[in-house]
Design a protein around this motif. Structure first.
Motif, PDB file in Angstrom:
ATOM      1  N   TYR A 155       0.944  -1.322   0.094  1.00  0.00           N
ATOM      2  CA  TYR A 155       0.154   0.159  -0.013  1.00  0.00           C
ATOM      3  C   TYR A 155       0.945   1.283   0.041  1.00  0.00           C
ATOM      4  N   ASN A 156       1.877   1.209   1.156  1.00  0.00           N
ATOM      5  CA  ASN A 156       2.700   2.622   1.083  1.00  0.00           C
ATOM      6  C   ASN A 156       3.806   2.604   0.038  1.00  0.00           C
ATOM      7  N   ALA A 157       4.134   1.397  -0.670  1.00  0.00           N
ATOM      8  CA  ALA A 157       5.212   1.837  -1.520  1.00  0.00           C
ATOM      9  C   ALA A 157       5.049   1.151  -3.037  1.00  0.00           C
ATOM     10  N   PHE A 158       4.374   0.132  -3.266  1.00  0.00           N
ATOM     11  CA  PHE A 158       4.428  -0.638  -4.316  1.00  0.00           C
ATOM     12  C   PHE A 158       3.098   0.119  -5.325  1.00  0.00           C
ATOM     13  N   GLN A 159       2.178   0.522  -4.418  1.00  0.00           N
ATOM     14  CA  GLN A 159       0.976   1.247  -5.125  1.00  0.00           C
ATOM     15  C   GLN A 159       1.533   2.751  -5.586  1.00  0.00           C
ATOM     16  N   LYS A 160       2.866   3.033  -5.203  1.00  0.00           N
ATOM     17  CA  LYS A 160       3.096   4.484  -5.602  1.00  0.00           C
ATOM     18  C   LYS A 160       4.040   4.367  -6.928  1.00  0.00           C
ATOM     19  N   ILE A 161       4.319   3.184  -7.445  1.00  0.00           N
ATOM     20  CA  ILE A 161       5.274   2.844  -8.614  1.00  0.00           C
ATOM     21  C   ILE A 161       4.199   3.204  -9.751  1.00  0.00           C
ATOM     22  N   ASP A 162       4.772   3.765 -10.738  1.00  0.00           N
ATOM     23  CA  ASP A 162       3.952   3.885 -12.075  1.00  0.00           C
ATOM     24  C   ASP A 162       3.411   2.381 -12.734  1.00  0.00           C
ATOM     25  N   ARG A 163       2.419   2.376 -13.070  1.00  0.00           N
ATOM     26  CA  ARG A 163       1.913   0.979 -13.758  1.00  0.00           C
ATOM     27  C   ARG A 163       1.937  -0.040 -12.958  1.00  0.00           C
ATOM     28  N   PHE A 164       1.607   0.109 -11.584  1.00  0.00           N
ATOM     29  CA  PHE A 164       1.420  -0.935 -10.607  1.00  0.00           C
ATOM     30  C   PHE A 164      -0.094  -1.215 -10.687  1.00  0.00           C
ATOM     31  N   ASN A 165      -0.315  -2.459 -11.055  1.00  0.00           N
ATOM     32  CA  ASN A 165      -1.714  -3.227 -11.278  1.00  0.00           C
ATOM     33  C   ASN A 165      -2.112  -3.524  -9.617  1.00  0.00           C
ATOM     34  N   TYR A 166      -3.496  -3.165  -9.439  1.00  0.00           N
ATOM     35  CA  TYR A 166      -4.100  -3.538  -8.301  1.00  0.00           C
ATOM     36  C   TYR A 166      -5.430  -3.942  -8.110  1.00  0.00           C
ATOM     37  N   SER A 167      -6.010  -4.906  -7.801  1.00  0.00           N
ATOM     38  CA  SER A 167      -7.479  -4.652  -7.334  1.00  0.00           C
ATOM     39  C   SER A 167      -7.726  -5.607  -6.231  1.00  0.00           C
ATOM     40  N   GLN A 168      -8.728  -5.279  -5.721  1.00  0.00           N
ATOM     41  CA  GLN A 168      -9.375  -5.785  -4.367  1.00  0.00           C
ATOM     42  C   GLN A 168     -10.840  -6.394  -4.514  1.00  0.00           C
ATOM     43  N   ASN A 169     -11.136  -7.456  -4.538  1.00  0.00           N
ATOM     44  CA  ASN A 169     -12.554  -7.697  -4.629  1.00  0.00           C
ATOM     45  C   ASN A 169     -13.105  -8.619  -3.461  1.00  0.00           C
ATOM     46  N   TYR A 170     -14.035  -8.122  -2.642  1.00  0.00           N
ATOM     47  CA  TYR A 170     -14.786  -8.874  -1.506  1.00  0.00           C
ATOM     48  C   TYR A 170     -15.820  -9.651  -2.210  1.00  0.00           C
ATOM     49  N   ILE A 171     -15.942 -10.778  -1.754  1.00  0.00           N
ATOM     50  CA  ILE A 171     -17.131 -11.588  -2.188  1.00  0.00           C
ATOM     51  C   ILE A 171     -18.227 -11.098  -1.106  1.00  0.00           C
ATOM     52  N   ASN A 172     -19.506 -11.502  -1.380  1.00  0.00           N
ATOM     53  CA  ASN A 172     -20.763 -11.507  -0.515  1.00  0.00           C
ATOM     54  C   ASN A 172     -20.762 -11.965   0.656  1.00  0.00           C
ATOM     55  N   ASP A 173     -19.999 -12.956   0.798  1.00  0.00           N
ATOM     56  CA  ASP A 173     -19.993 -13.701   1.994  1.00  0.00           C
ATOM     57  C   ASP A 173     -18.959 -13.512   2.976  1.00  0.00           C
ATOM     58  N   GLY A 174     -19.375 -13.481   4.222  1.00  0.00           N
ATOM     59  CA  GLY A 174     -18.289 -13.272   5.454  1.00  0.00           C
ATOM     60  C   GLY A 174     -18.204 -14.286   6.258  1.00  0.00           C
ATOM     61  N   TYR A 175     -17.282 -14.427   7.131  1.00  0.00           N
ATOM     62  CA  TYR A 175     -17.581 -15.773   8.244  1.00  0.00           C
ATOM     63  C   TYR A 175     -17.450 -15.271   9.655  1.00  0.00           C
ATOM     64  N   ARG A 176     -17.679 -16.200  10.454  1.00  0.00           N
ATOM     65  CA  ARG A 176     -17.767 -16.000  11.941  1.00  0.00           C
ATOM     66  C   ARG A 176     -17.297 -17.437  12.442  1.00  0.00           C
ATOM     67  N   GLU A 177     -16.221 -17.257  13.317  1.00  0.00           N
ATOM     68  CA  GLU A 177     -15.870 -18.599  13.967  1.00  0.00           C
ATOM     69  C   GLU A 177     -16.372 -18.684  15.232  1.00  0.00           C
ATOM     70  N   ILE A 178     -16.533 -20.100  15.415  1.00  0.00           N
ATOM     71  CA  ILE A 178     -17.337 -20.642  16.755  1.00  0.00           C
ATOM     72  C   ILE A 178     -16.522 -21.782  17.172  1.00  0.00           C
ATOM     73  N   LEU A 179     -16.235 -21.706  18.582  1.00  0.00           N
ATOM     74  CA  LEU A 179     -15.485 -22.661  19.150  1.00  0.00           C
ATOM     75  C   LEU A 179     -16.344 -23.841  19.812  1.00  0.00           C
ATOM     76  N   LEU A 180     -16.277 -24.873  19.161  1.00  0.00           N
ATOM     77  CA  LEU A 180     -17.324 -26.151  19.713  1.00  0.00           C
ATOM     78  C   LEU A 180     -16.298 -26.968  20.845  1.00  0.00           C
ATOM     79  N   PRO A 181     -16.754 -26.784  21.950  1.00  0.00           N
ATOM     80  CA  PRO A 181     -15.590 -27.347  23.084  1.00  0.00           C
ATOM     81  C   PRO A 181     -15.515 -28.814  22.879  1.00  0.00           C
TER      82      PRO A 181
END
Ligand SMILES: Cc1cc2nc3c(=O)[nH]c(=O)nc-3n(C[C@H](O)[C@H](O)[C@H](O)COP(=O)(O)OP(=O)(O)OC[C@H]3O[C@@H](n4cnc5c(N)ncnc54)[C@H](O)[C@@H]3O)c2cc1C
Length: 445
Positions: A169-195
């Motif tokens: 984020y702080n260095a590569f994205q400052k380079i000329d012609r650096f390609n970047y994409s970030q895609n969230y999917i519609n799902d999230g997750y939650r963890e549960i501890l089954l004892p």
């Protein structure tokens, strides 16, 4: 002495430190968090992970596989839990093949111990990377406790600071012609501890990965060493059957009682434990180039993916094997190593992301679908008869070192062949293991 800086002492950073130390580097590792060996390691993302062949290869290359085997639980297949609580088992591969449930914190801590043992690697904590001079191998840091700012220069720098990499984020994205994409999917997750059960035993078969597939959402469970299971509910953030509908204890209780009845029986207090772990999102991050000047990105910093093939860490570990081989090939001429690393490895970063998205649909929508199960049964049967002609996609990804990009291409071809063959026979259900079907597949290859 040759010097290297690693930003991020997570799974990939701590393994890569072991590699660099072996190659004779003095390694400084800067980590944002406090030492996880003294902290509550269950905080944050996935508590346990599935480790498979690529990961083992990377660990064995620097002789630390056996240290990790001590804390790994083999899972030979999936056990599916239907709405009625019926169980069905699907082996992952051939007899003797398994993926392994390991604790994220446990593996990370072991690798940190090993990296620091010989004295040439040192981890500095509460050190936030705030920038970098990629060309000259300088990393800028801030101590999160004292706010003191420092910089460190070395022969080579590796950004292993995860999906939301600060180096990127702080260095590569400052380079000329650096390609970047970030895609969230519609799902999230939650963890549960089954004892664990009261007597310390496991409430489910520990040698399988458990899945409760429910169409647009699913619950999975992997065993921990102490008799408990870490379960993860993946589901959309919004809409019918989504996290936004599970905002009261009553709603959570009701949802589990009706949707995951056999799970609810084991954990009737699920509503009380619901908020023990945060609701988290999932994204695919693609970028390029992965190297610039004296700096390279590895692991999630280069190719973060969704967790549905259980390959994010394995792929990051494989980055280490690939980089290591190139170090030998080019006699540590880092310009050449970095150039070949990124051209060779980028298609595989894309490949593992394509495969992970594909398996998101498989696990969510198809593992309970009779047609899909039949297709997999035919493939397994055919592959047993013609191992030289057909290795099922799951085995290519999980039990081989075939490049992810190749596995993805072959997998798509295989799927098209199977669709054609299965459409040819109306009675495929009853003749699935016949010579006729076998010949039809052979004709399509
Ligand atoms: C729910 C879930 C389940 C998963 N299951 C599996 C699985 O079964 N099998 C599998 O192979 N993979 C799995 N993964 C993927 C796996 O977790 C990642 O691929 C893996 O953690 C990547 O390792 P990494 O070292 O690149 O990044 P991380 O493990 O994220 O480590 C990055 C490190 O960098 C540090 N850091 C971040 N920012 C800074 C900064 N500014 N300065 C200094 N340090 C910084 C972080 O504190 C962290 O220690 C799963 C992921 C999720 C979310």
């Amino acid at each position: 002495m040759k010097t290297a800086t690693i930003v991020g002492a997570g799974l990939v950073g701590s393994l890569w430190a072991v590699y660099l130390e072996k190659a004779g580097y003095q390694v400084k590792i800067f980590e944002l968090r406090d030492d996880i060996r003294n902290a509550d390691i269950s905080a944050g993302k996935s508590i346990n992970l599935a480790l498979s062949d690529r990961g083992w290869k990377a660990l064995d290359t620097v002789n630390i596989g056996d240290d990790i085997r001590e804390i790994a639980i083999p899972m030979t297949g999936r056990i599916m839990h239907s709405v009625k609580g019926e169980l069905s088992y699907q082996p992952y591969g051939k007899e003797g093949q398994a993926i392994y449930s390991v604790s994220r914190g446990g593996v990370n801590a072991k690798m940190m111990d090993i990296a620091e043992k010989n004295g040439n690697a040192k981890i500095y904590y509460n050190q936030k990377c705030i920038g970098a001079d990629l060309k000259n191998g300088i990393v800028y840091l801030e101590n999160t406790l004292t706010k003191e700012k420092t910089e460190v220069k070395s022969d080579v720098v590796f950004g292993t600071d995860g999906a939301f990499s600060a180096i990127r984020y702080n260095a590569f994205q400052k380079i000329d012609r650096f390609n970047y994409s970030q895609n969230y999917i519609n799902d999230g997750y939650r963890e549960i501890l089954l004892p664990a059960n009261a007597d310390g035993s496991y409430p489910l078969d520990k040698n399988a990965l458990h899945i409760w597939p429910r169409g647009k959402f699913m619950l999975i469970a992997l065993a921990n060493e102490d008799g408990s299971f870490t379960c993860t509910l993946f589901m959309p953030f919004e809409g019918e059957n989504s996290f936004e509908t599970l905002t009261s204890k009553e709603a959570v209780d009701n949802f589990f009682k009706t949707t995951f009845a056999d799970f609810y029986e084991m954990m009737p207090n699920i509503a009380d434990a619901w908020e023990d772990h945060p609701l988290s999102s999932l994204a695919i991050v693609r970028c390029y180039p992965w190297t610039y000047g004296k700096t390279a990105l590895m692991g999630d910093a280069a190719h973060a993916t969704v967790p549905f093939y259980g390959q994010g860490m394995n792929c990051g570990f494989e980055d280490c094997t690939v980089m290591w081989d190139l170090m030998q090939k080019h006699n540590e001429d880092w310009d050449k190593v970095f150039e070949e690393y990124q051209t060779l490895r980028k298609p595989d970063g894309d490949g593992v992301q394509d495969l992970s998205l594909h398996n998101y649909h498989v696990m969510r929508d198809f593992v309970g679908d009779p047609n899909f199960l039949l297709q997999k049964k035919i493939e397994a049967h055919f592959s047993q008869k013609h191992p030289d002609k057909w290795l099922p996609l799951y085995s290519q990804v999980t039990f081989s070192n075939i490049r992810y990009s190749e596995a993805w291409k072959t997998g798509q071809k295989q799927d098209a062949i199977m669709k054609t063959v299965m459409a040819k026979f109306e009675n495929i259900d009853s003749i699935w293991d016949s010579e006729e079907v076998e010949n039809a597949i052979l004709a399509e290859i």
